[in-house]
Design a protein around this motif. Structure first.
Motif, short mmCIF file in Angstrom:
data_model
loop_
_atom_site.label_atom_id
_atom_site.label_comp_id
_atom_site.label_asym_id
_atom_site.label_seq_id
_atom_site.Cartn_x
_atom_site.Cartn_y
_atom_site.Cartn_z
N UNK A 129 0.82 -1.21 0.00
CA UNK A 129 0.00 0.00 0.00
C UNK A 129 0.85 1.26 0.00
N UNK A 130 0.19 2.37 -0.34
CA UNK A 130 0.87 3.66 -0.37
C UNK A 130 1.27 4.12 1.02
N UNK A 131 0.69 3.52 2.04
CA UNK A 131 1.07 3.84 3.41
C UNK A 131 2.55 3.67 3.66
N UNK A 132 3.24 2.93 2.81
CA UNK A 132 4.69 2.74 2.91
C UNK A 132 5.41 4.08 3.00
N UNK A 133 4.90 5.11 2.28
CA UNK A 133 5.60 6.38 2.16
C UNK A 133 5.33 7.34 3.31
N UNK A 139 5.42 16.72 -0.46
CA UNK A 139 6.35 15.84 -1.16
C UNK A 139 5.65 15.05 -2.26
N UNK A 140 6.44 14.64 -3.25
CA UNK A 140 5.98 13.73 -4.30
C UNK A 140 6.76 12.42 -4.14
N UNK A 141 6.04 11.31 -4.07
CA UNK A 141 6.67 10.01 -3.83
C UNK A 141 6.63 9.14 -5.08
N UNK A 142 7.77 8.51 -5.40
CA UNK A 142 7.78 7.45 -6.39
C UNK A 142 8.44 6.22 -5.77
N UNK A 143 8.68 5.20 -6.59
CA UNK A 143 9.15 3.92 -6.04
C UNK A 143 10.51 4.02 -5.36
N UNK A 239 -2.84 6.09 -10.51
CA UNK A 239 -2.96 6.82 -11.77
C UNK A 239 -1.88 7.90 -11.85
N UNK A 240 -1.57 8.37 -13.07
CA UNK A 240 -0.48 9.35 -13.22
C UNK A 240 -0.79 10.73 -12.64
N UNK A 241 -2.06 11.03 -12.34
CA UNK A 241 -2.42 12.38 -11.92
C UNK A 241 -3.21 12.37 -10.62
N UNK A 242 -2.51 12.27 -9.46
CA UNK A 242 -3.21 12.37 -8.19
C UNK A 242 -3.80 13.77 -8.02
N UNK A 243 -4.82 13.90 -7.18
CA UNK A 243 -5.47 15.19 -6.94
C UNK A 243 -5.64 15.39 -5.44
N UNK A 244 -5.89 16.62 -5.05
CA UNK A 244 -6.26 16.85 -3.66
C UNK A 244 -7.72 16.42 -3.48
N UNK A 245 -8.06 16.03 -2.26
CA UNK A 245 -9.38 15.45 -2.01
C UNK A 245 -10.50 16.42 -2.37
N UNK A 281 -7.63 11.66 6.82
CA UNK A 281 -7.31 13.07 7.02
C UNK A 281 -5.96 13.46 6.45
N UNK A 282 -5.09 12.47 6.24
CA UNK A 282 -3.77 12.73 5.70
C UNK A 282 -3.57 11.85 4.47
N UNK A 283 -2.80 12.31 3.54
CA UNK A 283 -2.58 11.55 2.31
C UNK A 283 -1.16 11.70 1.82
N UNK A 284 -0.93 11.21 0.62
CA UNK A 284 0.38 11.32 0.01
C UNK A 284 0.22 11.42 -1.51
N UNK A 285 1.08 12.21 -2.11
CA UNK A 285 1.07 12.39 -3.57
C UNK A 285 2.04 11.39 -4.18
N UNK A 286 1.47 10.33 -4.75
CA UNK A 286 2.28 9.22 -5.26
C UNK A 286 2.12 9.12 -6.77
N UNK A 287 3.22 8.97 -7.47
CA UNK A 287 3.19 8.87 -8.93
C UNK A 287 3.72 7.50 -9.36
N UNK A 288 3.19 6.95 -10.45
CA UNK A 288 3.57 5.60 -10.91
C UNK A 288 4.75 5.64 -11.87
N UNK A 289 5.90 6.05 -11.38
CA UNK A 289 7.07 6.22 -12.25
C UNK A 289 7.44 4.91 -12.95
#
Length: 312
Positions: A129-133, A139-143, A239-245, A281-289
């Motif tokens: 899961x993205x919770x890893x980051x 911040x922007x997270x990739x692998x 997806x390649x384009x995350x958004x704010x909630x 309540x908290x998230x992360x901006x993750x991209x599928x590099x």
């Protein structure tokens, strides 16, 4: 398994009906092409109501005593198991969130490793899961990004570490799955009724990042990871384009013809979910590099298009 994972499993099994692979899938199948490995037959049968009909002719449901026989001779194993995290957390729930993932993954890895070479699966696709980051608004997270330092990051590290113990001759793909958008399960299924009652809106500030993926894309990504030898190691399932909630809620309101005007305050979520509220309540901006590097053909790159397709 939560609703989103159930929906992934169901859609994935439909896709596999046409394949020549025999795949064992944890989380809820000898001529069966899909072997669903479950700790609860009754729960698995809720996901496959037509398993004895023409809809799922190649699906076999197997409880734990049958797992060894199912895994031996399978082409590949897909591991989707884990207790849902979108609930009020207690010390017992937190323990089960971690142990359910480690326990099943460890058992699957052991059974693969113990399989004789001629009948050992050649591929393990294991969900994480993205919770890893961890979480961040900036911040922007990739692998290649480091792991976070909160509870879910710890869970993901141990979850992935367990999968990494698989035999080195077995190709391993670790799919860090984002928020899956589908009509019948997961986050969207909880949001749609509120919007239809004119009570929809973002959770908390709405500024938290929402790293999503359409159901069809995550299922196709898992399928590609099974069949394409280039898919190995960590791959972000987003997806390649995350958004704010808040933006996601605006798009959902527009698609439904309803306003996104009634935010759920942070204190209310904490009252209902306790410590577990931080999941929403908290998230992360993750991209599928990695997926982009591999040339994965995303069907839905923008959340507006994904929502339109789901609600059409």
């Amino acid at each position: 398994m939560d609703l989103a994972a159930s929906e992934i499993l169901l859609t994935f099994c439909r896709l596999l009906q046409a394949s020549q692979m025999t795949v064992s899938v944890t989380g809820a199948t000898d001529n069966h092409q899909v072997r669903v490995l479950t700790r609860s037959r009754s729960k698995a049968e809720l996901i496959f109501p037509g398993k004895k009909t023409r809809f799922f002719p190649g699906v076999m449901i197997a409880e734990e005593p049958q797992w060894r026989d199912c895994i031996q001779g399978s082409t590949a194993v897909v591991n989707l198991a884990g207790t849902p995290i979108g609930t009020r957390w207690s010390s017992e729930i937190k323990k089960e969130i971690k142990e359910s993932r480690i326990r099943v993954t460890s058992k699957v890895v052991d059974l693969i490793n113990e399989s004789p070479e001629g009948v050992r699966p050649s591929v393990l696709v294991s969900a994480t899961a993205l919770g890893y980051y961890g979480t961040s608004e900036t911040e922007v997270f990739d692998e290649s990004s480091p792991s976070g330092n909160d509870y879910l990051a710890e869970v993901c590290r141990e979850w992935e570490g367990t999968a990494l113990k698989v035999n080195k001759d077995v190709r391993l793909a670790l799919i860090r799955i984002g928020i899956v958008l589908g009509k019948d399960g997961g986050a969207l299924a909880k949001m749609i009724p509120l919007f239809m009652m004119f009570a929809g809106g973002p959770l908390g500030s709405g500024q938290q990042w929402f790293s999503w993926i359409h159901l069809d894309d995550i299922v196709n990504l898992i399928y590609e990871a099974l069949s394409n030898p280039s898919y190995r190691g960590v791959i972000n399932g987003t997806a390649p384009n995350p958004v704010r909630l808040a933006e996601m809620c605006d798009h959902l309101g527009n698609v439904l013809g309803r306003p996104s005007w009634l935010p759920v305050p942070e204190f209310a979520l904490k009252a209902v979910l306790g410590e577990g509220a931080f999941v929403v309540l908290e998230g992360q901006r993750v991209v599928p590099a990695r997926a982009k590097e591999l040339g994965f053909p995303f069907k839905y790159r923008y959340v507006k298009d994904a929502l339109k397709a789901i609600m059409s």
